[in-house]
Design a protein around this motif. Structure first.
Motif, PDB file in Angstrom:
ATOM      1  N   ASP A   1      -0.923  -8.390  -4.082  1.00 34.99           N
ATOM      2  CA  ASP A   1       0.251  -8.006  -3.535  1.00 34.99           C
ATOM      3  C   ASP A   1       0.078  -8.407  -1.982  1.00 34.99           C
ATOM      4  O   ASP A   1       0.519  -7.276  -1.127  1.00 34.99           O
ATOM      5  CB  ASP A   1       0.993  -6.964  -3.829  1.00 34.99           C
ATOM      6  CG  ASP A   1       2.506  -6.661  -2.989  1.00 34.99           C
ATOM      7  OD1 ASP A   1       3.282  -7.834  -2.592  1.00 34.99           O
ATOM      8  OD2 ASP A   1       2.890  -5.514  -3.052  1.00 34.99           O
TER       9      ASP A   1
ATOM     10  N   CYS B   1      -2.731  -4.459  -2.649  1.00 31.05           N
ATOM     11  CA  CYS B   1      -2.443  -5.718  -1.659  1.00 31.05           C
ATOM     12  C   CYS B   1      -3.557  -6.618  -1.477  1.00 31.05           C
ATOM     13  O   CYS B   1      -3.336  -7.501  -0.534  1.00 31.05           O
ATOM     14  CB  CYS B   1      -1.937  -4.972  -0.416  1.00 31.05           C
ATOM     15  SG  CYS B   1      -0.482  -3.920  -0.854  1.00 31.05           S
TER      16      CYS B   1
ATOM     17  N   ASN C   1      -1.753  -2.872   8.469  1.00 28.88           N
ATOM     18  CA  ASN C   1      -0.796  -3.031   7.497  1.00 28.88           C
ATOM     19  C   ASN C   1      -0.661  -1.864   6.532  1.00 28.88           C
ATOM     20  O   ASN C   1      -1.420  -0.892   6.360  1.00 28.88           O
ATOM     21  CB  ASN C   1      -1.259  -4.264   6.404  1.00 28.88           C
ATOM     22  CG  ASN C   1      -1.413  -5.353   7.171  1.00 28.88           C
ATOM     23  OD1 ASN C   1      -0.410  -5.835   8.005  1.00 28.88           O
ATOM     24  ND2 ASN C   1      -2.571  -6.172   7.196  1.00 28.88           N
ATOM     25  N   GLN C   2       0.553  -1.799   5.875  1.00 29.62           N
ATOM     26  CA  GLN C   2       0.930  -0.510   4.915  1.00 29.62           C
ATOM     27  C   GLN C   2       0.120  -0.820   3.711  1.00 29.62           C
ATOM     28  O   GLN C   2      -0.356  -1.938   3.180  1.00 29.62           O
ATOM     29  CB  GLN C   2       2.389  -0.744   4.525  1.00 29.62           C
ATOM     30  CG  GLN C   2       3.330  -0.087   5.510  1.00 29.62           C
ATOM     31  CD  GLN C   2       4.663   0.026   4.766  1.00 29.62           C
ATOM     32  OE1 GLN C   2       5.145  -0.745   4.376  1.00 29.62           O
ATOM     33  NE2 GLN C   2       5.251   1.266   4.952  1.00 29.62           N
TER      34      GLN C   2
ATOM     35  N   LYS D   1       6.828  -2.314  -1.964  1.00 30.06           N
ATOM     36  CA  LYS D   1       7.988  -1.646  -1.722  1.00 30.06           C
ATOM     37  C   LYS D   1       9.197  -1.679  -2.835  1.00 30.06           C
ATOM     38  O   LYS D   1       9.903  -0.748  -3.033  1.00 30.06           O
ATOM     39  CB  LYS D   1       8.781  -2.387  -0.690  1.00 30.06           C
ATOM     40  CG  LYS D   1       7.928  -2.588   0.924  1.00 30.06           C
ATOM     41  CD  LYS D   1       8.546  -3.468   1.730  1.00 30.06           C
ATOM     42  CE  LYS D   1       7.651  -3.595   2.996  1.00 30.06           C
ATOM     43  NZ  LYS D   1       7.871  -4.880   3.671  1.00 30.06           N
TER      44      LYS D   1
ATOM     45  N   ARG E   1       2.711  -7.304   0.788  1.00 31.15           N
ATOM     46  CA  ARG E   1       3.459  -5.950   0.554  1.00 31.15           C
ATOM     47  C   ARG E   1       4.782  -5.894   0.182  1.00 31.15           C
ATOM     48  O   ARG E   1       5.644  -5.101   0.613  1.00 31.15           O
ATOM     49  CB  ARG E   1       3.180  -5.410   1.916  1.00 31.15           C
ATOM     50  CG  ARG E   1       2.078  -4.608   2.400  1.00 31.15           C
ATOM     51  CD  ARG E   1       0.911  -5.697   3.017  1.00 31.15           C
ATOM     52  NE  ARG E   1      -0.390  -4.953   3.399  1.00 31.15           N
ATOM     53  CZ  ARG E   1      -1.595  -5.488   3.176  1.00 31.15           C
ATOM     54  NH1 ARG E   1      -1.531  -6.566   2.891  1.00 31.15           N
ATOM     55  NH2 ARG E   1      -2.699  -4.772   3.328  1.00 31.15           N
TER      56      ARG E   1
ATOM     57  N   VAL F   1       4.527   2.669  -1.990  1.00 27.46           N
ATOM     58  CA  VAL F   1       3.971   2.895  -0.670  1.00 27.46           C
ATOM     59  C   VAL F   1       3.579   4.135  -0.127  1.00 27.46           C
ATOM     60  O   VAL F   1       4.169   5.167  -0.379  1.00 27.46           O
ATOM     61  CB  VAL F   1       5.154   2.149   0.555  1.00 27.46           C
ATOM     62  CG1 VAL F   1       4.692   2.288   1.895  1.00 27.46           C
ATOM     63  CG2 VAL F   1       5.585   0.914   0.045  1.00 27.46           C
TER      64      VAL F   1
END
Lengths: 220, 220
Positions: free
Chosen positions: A101, A72, A123-124, A108, A104, A113
């Motif tokens: 990315d 990410c 953030n994820q 997905k 994010r 994830v």
């Protein structure tokens, strides 16, 4: 969170990479392709992983396999980080593209994830997912590892060797199989057909059931 | 077909097994549990796999890990087949339960379907899925292998060893890590905290970025 699994077609997304903007399906083309994610640039496990994958690059190429990474972080971060990766793993050259990315969205769509991890901004972050995708753009095999556990490149190479032989010889590979060891003949192949397909001969295990389903053959 | 992935809770289904009818969550209890599927009884790769898993059973138990298998054959078939498994892999005793899923309902719920394979009646068969589920009933790590490629029990054991240390020491394990090798300190731990957590000391890699994120420590 449900996600992409075996047999699913990976989406044909337009992605920014360290090699420019590409359509994922164009990149895959007619090659088996390994798409792998890592939680973040300038983090410890990822640095060891990407260097090791880079060291295997020639072996993957010889087997007709393309590589593409993903995290990410943005492209500038990826490019700076590659210097660390190559310095830490002598002999590694990160010549495969790495997708950026930052929103994010791609993680997905690609089932990459790690729901248990967040970065310092909350953030994820991606898991250590690794999908082996066929020329038909479908997922053939997946490793879904959490951020805390680095993958095993020998195991990745082992399954690539298995999948290549499965395609070539219509066989299957038993538990813990390694190249050079005997493979097995699937139940869908009759003894008669097996004799034609494998003129080198095969061995059938003698089992209590007296069913003759465990047949070993050498194919290389 | 989307399916269960990392971080998801496995459904608390009521299943028929070779050890009787059980609720999946009751079986998991407070233990890390490996739930693994195989395409079919009396088939070659599966016979090699279930014997090898059985040989590792004591090691899994010592690490507090429970095992439970699954295929779409019925209980009578499972019981007959176990004789073949144990005969083929000397020293193996299949003492873990095997779920029977003749209606192919459970494999869908557990993301264990191989969409490319059918049995001789044209029914769907399970993939070689293997989920490591925590005491919280959530998936921590998954292998999704197709029917043609047998799994690698050493790799399964390696990730169990990793996950156990991650829980115990708040560390992560680098690429290709094996027990006895140094682990890494996650970025979420400051240098100050690392010094307290690891009085044995740790080594920081000198990288071109001069960022001090790659810190190795011995924990056992």
């Amino acid at each position: 969170m449900p996600g992409l699994t075996l047999g699913d077609t990976v989406p044909n997304i337009h992605v920014d990479t360290t090699h420019g903007r590409i359509w994922l399906h164009d990149y895959i083309g007619d090659s088996t392709t390994i798409i792998f994610s890592h939680p973040g640039d300038f983090t410890p496990v990822c640095t060891t992983e990407l260097g090791k994958i880079a060291k295997y690059k020639q072996e993957f190429e010889e087997k007709g396999v393309k590589l593409i990474g993903l995290s990410c972080d943005d492209l500038q971060s990826h490019k700076e980080w590659i210097k660390d990766i190559e310095a830490f793993t002598p002999g590694s050259k990160v010549t495969y593209p790495i997708i950026a990315d930052p929103n994010r969205e791609i993680i997905k769509q690609l089932n990459m994830v790690d729901p248990d991890e967040k970065d310092s901004s909350g953030n994820q972050v991606p898991s250590r997912a690794l999908h082996i995708v066929g020329p038909d753009k479908k997922i053939k095999l997946s490793f879904l590892y959490p951020a805390c556990t680095g993958r095993n490149m020998e195991e990745v190479m082992r399954v690539v060797e298995s999948l290549n032989r499965v395609c070539k010889y219509k066989i299957a590979t038993p538990v813990d199989w390694k190249p050079g060891e005997p493979v097995v003949i699937p139940p869908s192949v009759s003894d008669e057909d097996a004799s034609k397909m494998f003129p080198q001969g095969y061995d059938t295990a003698d089992l209590p059931s007296k069913k003759r389903y465990l047949r070993f053959v050498h194919v290389d």
